[in-house]
Design a protein around this motif. Structure first.
Motif, PDB file in Angstrom:
ATOM      1  N   ARG A  35       7.469  12.582 -14.419  1.00 17.11           N
ATOM      2  CA  ARG A  35       7.652  13.966 -14.834  1.00 17.11           C
ATOM      3  C   ARG A  35       9.107  14.173 -15.222  1.00 17.11           C
ATOM      4  O   ARG A  35      10.013  13.702 -14.523  1.00 17.11           O
ATOM      5  N   ASP A  36       9.328  14.875 -16.325  1.00 13.97           N
ATOM      6  CA  ASP A  36      10.689  15.168 -16.772  1.00 13.97           C
ATOM      7  C   ASP A  36      11.231  16.343 -15.960  1.00 13.97           C
ATOM      8  O   ASP A  36      10.766  17.466 -16.092  1.00 13.97           O
ATOM      9  N   VAL A  37      12.195  16.067 -15.072  1.00  8.68           N
ATOM     10  CA  VAL A  37      12.746  17.131 -14.221  1.00  8.68           C
ATOM     11  C   VAL A  37      14.188  17.443 -14.614  1.00  8.68           C
ATOM     12  O   VAL A  37      14.941  18.011 -13.828  1.00  8.68           O
ATOM     13  N   THR A  38      14.559  17.058 -15.859  1.00 16.30           N
ATOM     14  CA  THR A  38      15.942  17.269 -16.295  1.00 16.30           C
ATOM     15  C   THR A  38      16.356  18.733 -16.185  1.00 16.30           C
ATOM     16  O   THR A  38      17.404  19.052 -15.619  1.00 16.30           O
ATOM     17  N   ALA A  39      15.489  19.617 -16.682  1.00 15.17           N
ATOM     18  CA  ALA A  39      15.837  21.045 -16.675  1.00 15.17           C
ATOM     19  C   ALA A  39      15.974  21.555 -15.248  1.00 15.17           C
ATOM     20  O   ALA A  39      16.917  22.287 -14.925  1.00 15.17           O
ATOM     21  N   GLU A  40      15.029  21.132 -14.395  1.00 19.35           N
ATOM     22  CA  GLU A  40      15.102  21.570 -12.986  1.00 19.35           C
ATOM     23  C   GLU A  40      16.390  21.101 -12.346  1.00 19.35           C
ATOM     24  O   GLU A  40      17.060  21.850 -11.645  1.00 19.35           O
ATOM     25  N   ARG A  41      16.708  19.795 -12.587  1.00 13.64           N
ATOM     26  CA  ARG A  41      17.919  19.246 -11.977  1.00 13.64           C
ATOM     27  C   ARG A  41      19.156  19.970 -12.497  1.00 13.64           C
ATOM     28  O   ARG A  41      20.077  20.262 -11.753  1.00 13.64           O
ATOM     29  N   GLN A  42      19.151  20.266 -13.808  1.00  9.86           N
ATOM     30  CA  GLN A  42      20.300  20.968 -14.386  1.00  9.86           C
ATOM     31  C   GLN A  42      20.452  22.344 -13.780  1.00  9.86           C
ATOM     32  O   GLN A  42      21.550  22.751 -13.411  1.00  9.86           O
ATOM     33  N   ALA A  43      19.317  23.048 -13.636  1.00  8.50           N
ATOM     34  CA  ALA A  43      19.356  24.385 -13.043  1.00  8.50           C
ATOM     35  C   ALA A  43      19.874  24.297 -11.613  1.00  8.50           C
ATOM     36  O   ALA A  43      20.708  25.099 -11.188  1.00  8.50           O
ATOM     37  N   ASP A  60       0.824  -1.202   0.000  1.00  9.55           N
ATOM     38  CA  ASP A  60       0.000   0.000   0.000  1.00  9.55           C
ATOM     39  C   ASP A  60       0.862   1.257   0.000  1.00  9.55           C
ATOM     40  O   ASP A  60       0.360   2.362   0.179  1.00  9.55           O
ATOM     41  N   ALA A  61       2.170   1.073  -0.213  1.00  9.91           N
ATOM     42  CA  ALA A  61       3.088   2.193  -0.031  1.00  9.91           C
ATOM     43  C   ALA A  61       2.985   3.197  -1.179  1.00  9.91           C
ATOM     44  O   ALA A  61       2.604   2.845  -2.294  1.00  9.91           O
ATOM     45  N   THR A  62       3.320   4.434  -0.878  1.00 10.01           N
ATOM     46  CA  THR A  62       3.553   5.402  -1.942  1.00 10.01           C
ATOM     47  C   THR A  62       5.061   5.474  -2.137  1.00 10.01           C
ATOM     48  O   THR A  62       5.822   5.131  -1.244  1.00 10.01           O
ATOM     49  N   LEU A  63       5.459   5.923  -3.327  1.00  8.10           N
ATOM     50  CA  LEU A  63       6.882   5.990  -3.603  1.00  8.10           C
ATOM     51  C   LEU A  63       7.175   7.293  -4.342  1.00  8.10           C
ATOM     52  O   LEU A  63       6.377   7.732  -5.176  1.00  8.10           O
ATOM     53  N   HIS A  64       8.275   7.918  -3.978  1.00  7.93           N
ATOM     54  CA  HIS A  64       8.722   9.112  -4.698  1.00  7.93           C
ATOM     55  C   HIS A  64      10.205   8.943  -4.955  1.00  7.93           C
ATOM     56  O   HIS A  64      10.990   8.865  -4.033  1.00  7.93           O
ATOM     57  N   ASP A  65      10.566   8.888  -6.236  1.00  8.82           N
ATOM     58  CA  ASP A  65      11.959   8.582  -6.547  1.00  8.82           C
ATOM     59  C   ASP A  65      12.324   9.253  -7.870  1.00  8.82           C
ATOM     60  O   ASP A  65      11.470   9.871  -8.507  1.00  8.82           O
ATOM     61  N   GLU A  66      13.573   9.107  -8.239  1.00  8.00           N
ATOM     62  CA  GLU A  66      13.984   9.630  -9.530  1.00  8.00           C
ATOM     63  C   GLU A  66      14.632   8.519 -10.334  1.00  8.00           C
ATOM     64  O   GLU A  66      15.338   7.679  -9.783  1.00  8.00           O
ATOM     65  N   LEU A  67      14.377   8.539 -11.631  1.00  4.09           N
ATOM     66  CA  LEU A  67      14.999   7.565 -12.520  1.00  4.09           C
ATOM     67  C   LEU A  67      15.880   8.335 -13.491  1.00  4.09           C
ATOM     68  O   LEU A  67      15.489   9.390 -13.983  1.00  4.09           O
ATOM     69  N   GLU A  68      17.065   7.799 -13.734  1.00  8.06           N
ATOM     70  CA  GLU A  68      17.937   8.446 -14.698  1.00  8.06           C
ATOM     71  C   GLU A  68      17.914   7.629 -15.979  1.00  8.06           C
ATOM     72  O   GLU A  68      18.123   6.417 -15.951  1.00  8.06           O
ATOM     73  N   LEU A  69      17.617   8.306 -17.093  1.00  8.59           N
ATOM     74  CA  LEU A  69      17.564   7.596 -18.358  1.00  8.59           C
ATOM     75  C   LEU A  69      18.951   7.541 -18.992  1.00  8.59           C
ATOM     76  O   LEU A  69      19.839   8.308 -18.642  1.00  8.59           O
ATOM     77  N   ARG A  70      19.085   6.608 -19.942  1.00 11.88           N
ATOM     78  CA  ARG A  70      20.397   6.439 -20.573  1.00 11.88           C
ATOM     79  C   ARG A  70      20.837   7.690 -21.321  1.00 11.88           C
ATOM     80  O   ARG A  70      22.019   7.938 -21.483  1.00 11.88           O
ATOM     81  N   ASP A  71      19.867   8.475 -21.793  1.00 11.00           N
ATOM     82  CA  ASP A  71      20.238   9.694 -22.534  1.00 11.00           C
ATOM     83  C   ASP A  71      20.451  10.884 -21.596  1.00 11.00           C
ATOM     84  O   ASP A  71      20.597  12.014 -22.046  1.00 11.00           O
ATOM     85  N   GLY A  72      20.471  10.624 -20.289  1.00 10.47           N
ATOM     86  CA  GLY A  72      20.796  11.696 -19.344  1.00 10.47           C
ATOM     87  C   GLY A  72      19.589  12.381 -18.740  1.00 10.47           C
ATOM     88  O   GLY A  72      19.727  13.178 -17.817  1.00 10.47           O
ATOM     89  N   LYS A  73      18.404  12.103 -19.280  1.00 14.58           N
ATOM     90  CA  LYS A  73      17.208  12.736 -18.717  1.00 14.58           C
ATOM     91  C   LYS A  73      16.953  12.212 -17.309  1.00 14.58           C
ATOM     92  O   LYS A  73      17.266  11.072 -16.983  1.00 14.58           O
ATOM     93  N   VAL A  74      16.367  13.072 -16.490  1.00 16.32           N
ATOM     94  CA  VAL A  74      16.012  12.665 -15.131  1.00 16.32           C
ATOM     95  C   VAL A  74      14.493  12.699 -15.011  1.00 16.32           C
ATOM     96  O   VAL A  74      13.862  13.695 -15.358  1.00 16.32           O
ATOM     97  N   ILE A  75      13.925  11.575 -14.582  1.00 14.82           N
ATOM     98  CA  ILE A  75      12.475  11.457 -14.487  1.00 14.82           C
ATOM     99  C   ILE A  75      12.068  11.317 -13.023  1.00 14.82           C
ATOM    100  O   ILE A  75      12.577  10.462 -12.306  1.00 14.82           O
ATOM    101  N   ASP A  76      11.171  12.191 -12.628  1.00 10.31           N
ATOM    102  CA  ASP A  76      10.605  12.122 -11.282  1.00 10.31           C
ATOM    103  C   ASP A  76       9.458  11.113 -11.319  1.00 10.31           C
ATOM    104  O   ASP A  76       8.621  11.159 -12.208  1.00 10.31           O
ATOM    105  N   TRP A  77       9.423  10.205 -10.355  1.00 16.12           N
ATOM    106  CA  TRP A  77       8.453   9.105 -10.370  1.00 16.12           C
ATOM    107  C   TRP A  77       7.703   9.080  -9.052  1.00 16.12           C
ATOM    108  O   TRP A  77       8.311   8.960  -7.998  1.00 16.12           O
TER     109      TRP A  77
END
Lengths: 121, 441
Positions: B192-200, B155-172
């Motif tokens: 959610r694509d948070v690549t720009a946020e993470r880069q900033a 029943d858990a919720t999860l909040h994590d980030e996944l890093e894609l092979r092309d460098g994008k960072v996805i919030d999950w």
């Protein structure tokens, strides 16, 4: 009267200390760096060494370690412009007999140096 | 059975046309009977047709009604579905909803886009294979599928980030889906694509680190510079002092000039020392050796060095009365420096005949030390400048007071390093009170 080796790379600081100690009747020989000091120590028997830390040729600590390998008791006094907290403790832990920080107090300097000398045997 | 053997209905019919049901009927009676029966059959036929027609027509109505209802429901449902789909598709997040059996209930194009899957994958109704396909573009994906499996069991919720092979960072973000009465019916994940946020964020972090490094480099440079400056100053001050000690008589003018060299050398040395101290504090290299110190000793230490100056300026120094005050937790050398700076400032800015008093008392979990002078005071506009480096107040004569303009800046930082505070109260022409609070040992 003691024979003192002064290792100090700043010419006018060397002149000042030389004059102060000579005025008090000591026999002072000077060196400007580690190798110079090592050479003097090899040829002359000293009663004490006044050793600047920040000197060319490896630093005062290197020369101290060399001295301590063959003489554990000769007074070796660290003579530095460094005032970092804890420096004094560090110098004593490394094997220095004492520490005099620059700038010196001209009036008390001679006595301070003499207080580190071993009693004549 | 009638006596003649008629069927009761036939007997009844015979009676209704006025014939006997016990006698053999006449030809006329037979004719009449036949006519009646024919008529009855016709009537029955008619009735049946009517009934049949009526049934037929009502069933057609029913069918029409049913069709109408069916159509209406279907269009409503289609409309709802269209709204749902539009909502899904207008989301910034990639959305994946599955039921407890891990069938895909809903998924949007954004999901396929983020997962870099062709839109055709959106028809995949098996959540597990869909996720597995998507994971081929994720870095370090080995543990992700087992985690997804475990998540579906819980029943858990999860909040994590996944890093894609092309460098994008996805919030999950993943959470269970529940009916209003709390029954878990599936699970929804938002991507959610948070690549720009993470880069900033990263750039900000890097800029901050660079600024910090630059500041540290500056402080280190200052510290080294100050150290280098002290060496020649040693000779300047020492040689001048030595010359003043020489037995050979000097003429007064020469003695004055030598004293000028020595005094300026000392002033320069104080300046260098203060710069060195400030630089060390700002580079985070200043460490305190905290110990329990009797406050009266510290005050006496700080005052001793100022007695000659106070005498020279005709200012009376009044030490703190010896009431019982707890020890403070402080660095001996630095506490002395704090008190020296405050007392010497007070003496410098107090006119001949004035008074500098030092008071100490306990104040909650701190010791309060006040340096009170009857000096020229500080204008309210100048109070804000007090703790800035190289800002010095002018004496009424226009002369620069002695000192470096660093004393109070340094004092404030030193007090704060002790976990203490410094405050000032002042009135022009009446005097100034500096109050320092240092934690009790």
């Amino acid at each position: 009267m003691a024979r003192i080796l002064l290792v100090e790379d700043d010419l006018w600081s060397r002149r000042l200390v030389f004059d102060l100690l000579v005025l008090r009747g000591h026999d002072v020989l000077c060196a400007a760096g580690v190798s110079d000091g090592r050479a003097q120590l090899d040829t002359v028997k000293f009663d004490a060494v006044l050793l600047d830390i920040n000197i060319p040729g490896g630093g005062g600590e290197l020369l101290l370690r060399e001295i301590r390998e063959y003489n554990a008791v000769m007074p070796v006094i660290a003579f530095t412009a460094s005032t970092m907290t804890g420096d004094r403790e560090r110098f004593l832990a490394e094997g220095f007999t004492g520490h005099i920080s620059k700038p010196i107090d001209v009036k008390s300097f001679g006595e301070t140096v003499e207080s580190y000398l071993l009693p004549p045997t | 059975m009638t006596p003649v053997g008629h069927h009761p209905l036939v007997g009844q019919l015979l009676r209704s046309i006025g014939a006997s049901d016990v006698e053999v009927p006449s030809l006329a009676t037979w004719r009449e009977l036949l006519r009646r029966m024919s008529q009855m059959y016709y009537e029955t036929d008619l009735d049946r047709v009517t009934r049949e027609r009526s049934v037929e027509s009502s069933s057609r109505d029913m069918q029409r009604l049913y069709q109408e209802l069916k159509q209406r429901t279907e269009s409503e449902r289609a409309e709802q579905e269209a709204v749902m789909r539009a909502t899904l598709e207008s989301a910034v997040e990639g959305i994946l909803v599955s039921d407890n059996a891990r069938r895909v209930i809903a998924v949007n194009r954004r999901f396929a886009e983020l997962a870099q899957l062709p839109d055709s994958e959106l028809d995949n109704r098996d959540q597990r294979t869909l996720v597995a396909t998507a994971l081929q573009f994720v870095k370090r994906s080995d543990d992700v599928l087992p985690r997804v499996d475990a998540l579906h069991e819980s029943d858990a919720t999860l909040h994590d980030e996944l890093e894609l092979r092309d460098g994008k960072v996805i919030d999950w973000f993943s959470a269970p889906v529940r009916t209003p009465d709390g029954v878990k019916v599936g699970r929804v994940s938002f991507f959610r694509d948070v690549t720009a946020e993470r880069q900033a964020q990263q750039q900000l972090e890097m800029a901050r680190e660079a600024a910090e490094l630059a500041s540290q480099a500056k402080s280190l440079f200052l510290a080294n510079m100050s150290h280098e400056l002290r060496t020649p100053l040693t000779a300047v001050i020492g040689l001048a002092d030595l010359l003043l000690l020489e037995r050979d008589p000097l003429v007064d003018r020469q003695r004055d000039q030598l004293q000028g060299i020595a005094a300026s050398g000392r002033h320069l040395l104080t300046l260098v020392n203060d710069v060195l101290d400030l630089a060390k504090i700002e580079a985070g290299k200043q460490e305190l050796q905290l110990e329990s110190i009797p406050i009266h000793d510290a005050i006496e230490d700080g005052m001793a060095a100022i007695v000659p100056l106070a005498k020279l300026r005709g200012v009376m120094l009044e030490p703190a009365t010896l009431v019982a005050v707890p020890n403070v937790r402080a660095d001996r050398v630095r506490l002395r420096q704090i008190l020296y700076n405050l007392i010497s400032n007070a003496v410098k800015f107090t006119d001949r005949g004035g008074k500098v008093r030092i008071r100490a008392r306990r104040d909650d979990d701190r010791v309060l030390i006040a340096v009170v002078d009857t000096g020229i005071g500080i204008a309210p506009a100048d109070v804000t400048r007090l703790y800035r480096s190289f800002e010095q107040l002018q004496l009424p004569s226009g002369d620069r007071p002695g000192g470096t303009g660093l004393g109070l800046a340094l004092t404030k930082r030193l007090v704060e390093m002790h976990g203490g505070t410094i405050d000032v109260e002042s009135e022009l022409g009446v005097g100034t009170t500096f109050t320092v609070r240092i934690p009790v040992a």
